[in-house]
Design an enzyme around this catalytic site. Structure first.
Site, PDB file in Angstrom:
ATOM      1  CG  HIS A  81      -1.206   5.215   4.214  1.00 50.05           C
ATOM      2  ND1 HIS A  81      -0.168   4.489   4.046  1.00 50.05           N
ATOM      3  CD2 HIS A  81      -1.885   4.426   3.222  1.00 50.05           C
ATOM      4  CE1 HIS A  81      -0.139   3.432   3.714  1.00 50.05           C
ATOM      5  NE2 HIS A  81      -1.063   3.461   2.980  1.00 50.05           N
ATOM      6  CB  SER A  97      -2.399   0.094   2.606  1.00 55.10           C
ATOM      7  OG  SER A  97      -2.987   1.140   2.179  1.00 55.10           O
TER       8      SER A  97
END
Length: 243
Positions: free
Chosen positions: A165, A130
């Site tokens: 993501h 992330s």
């Protein structure tokens, strides 16, 4: 003549925070220097959340053959010389998720950005999930400011942009594609959750997945106001190559 070590960055669409099987972290550590590598976790993007650091230490001590440690910056204990020595002694620097923009700002205040560049040049494997994937590129697609937006002041160790993501958070895919099409972000790499991408000397050298349908994508402008999105072949971790 001295051998120049390879420059390596691993982008993770998973790891100890998302995957119970530990397959992506096993894959990562297979690329570390030596059989029992030192692995430093940087939880800066989470504000050095204690639970996050404890989770990392618990998982890496119990599941993986390595020497794990955590480097906090919000309650920093090391002076400049000791901080540099500690980071340069690591075989792997593993960056956690959270707020990419805040993390980069804190790193720059403490000089961690400069030390990480030096570690990279010395052959340390840099990686993360992330925010910890976003930070290595020139730019990234982030929710650091609330709504998804372009962040264009990454460390620049990896050319282009990164979007994590890609398949799991609403709006990620169309928003990233639009940003690349509009050239708000340079061409780059998008990762579905469950994937990993290793870059050596700036180029992708291995892409893997622990989920059969998950992929890593190259996303770039098509010259007609849209984008080209190409899925890279990913080896199923513990299995065979995907389509």
């Amino acid at each position: 003549m001295a051998t120049v070590p390879p420059h390596r960055i691993a982008l993770l669409g998973g790891g100890f925070t998302l995957d119970e099987d530990g397959l992506l972290d096993d894959w990562l550590l297979d690329h570390a220097r030596g059989p029992h590598p030192s692995v430093c976790f940087l939880p800066t993007a989470s504000g050095d959340a204690a639970s996050y650091s404890e989770w990392f230490l618990q998982v890496f001590r119990s599941r993986h053959a390595c020497e794990p440690s955590v480097l906090p910056l919000f309650r920093r204990e090391l002076d400049d010389e000791a901080l540099r020595a500690f980071l340069l002694a690591q075989d792997v620097v593993y960056v956690g998720g959270g707020n990419t923009a805040n993390m980069l700002a804190v790193w720059r205040v403490h000089g961690v950005d400069r030390i990480l560049r030096e570690a990279y040049d010395r052959g340390t494997l840099l990686c993360g999930i992330s925010a910890g994937a976003n930070c290595w590129a020139e730019a990234s697609h982030t929710d650091s400011f609330g709504p998804l937006a372009a962040l264009t002041d990454g460390l620049g160790l990896l050319q282009g942009s990164v979007c994590p993501h890609y398949d799991s958070e609403p709006g990620r895919r169309p928003s990233y594609r639009a940003a690349v099409a509009d050239r708000a972000l340079p061409a780059g790499w998008a990762l579905d959750d469950g994937t990993g991408a290793l870059f050596t000397d700036g180029g992708p050298t291995e892409t893997v997945t622990r989920v059969e349908r998950a992929r890593v994508y190259r996303v770039e402008p098509d010259g007609r106001g849209g984008v080209r999105e190409r899925a890279l072949a990913c080896r199923l971790v513990g299995g065979t190559a995907g389509d």
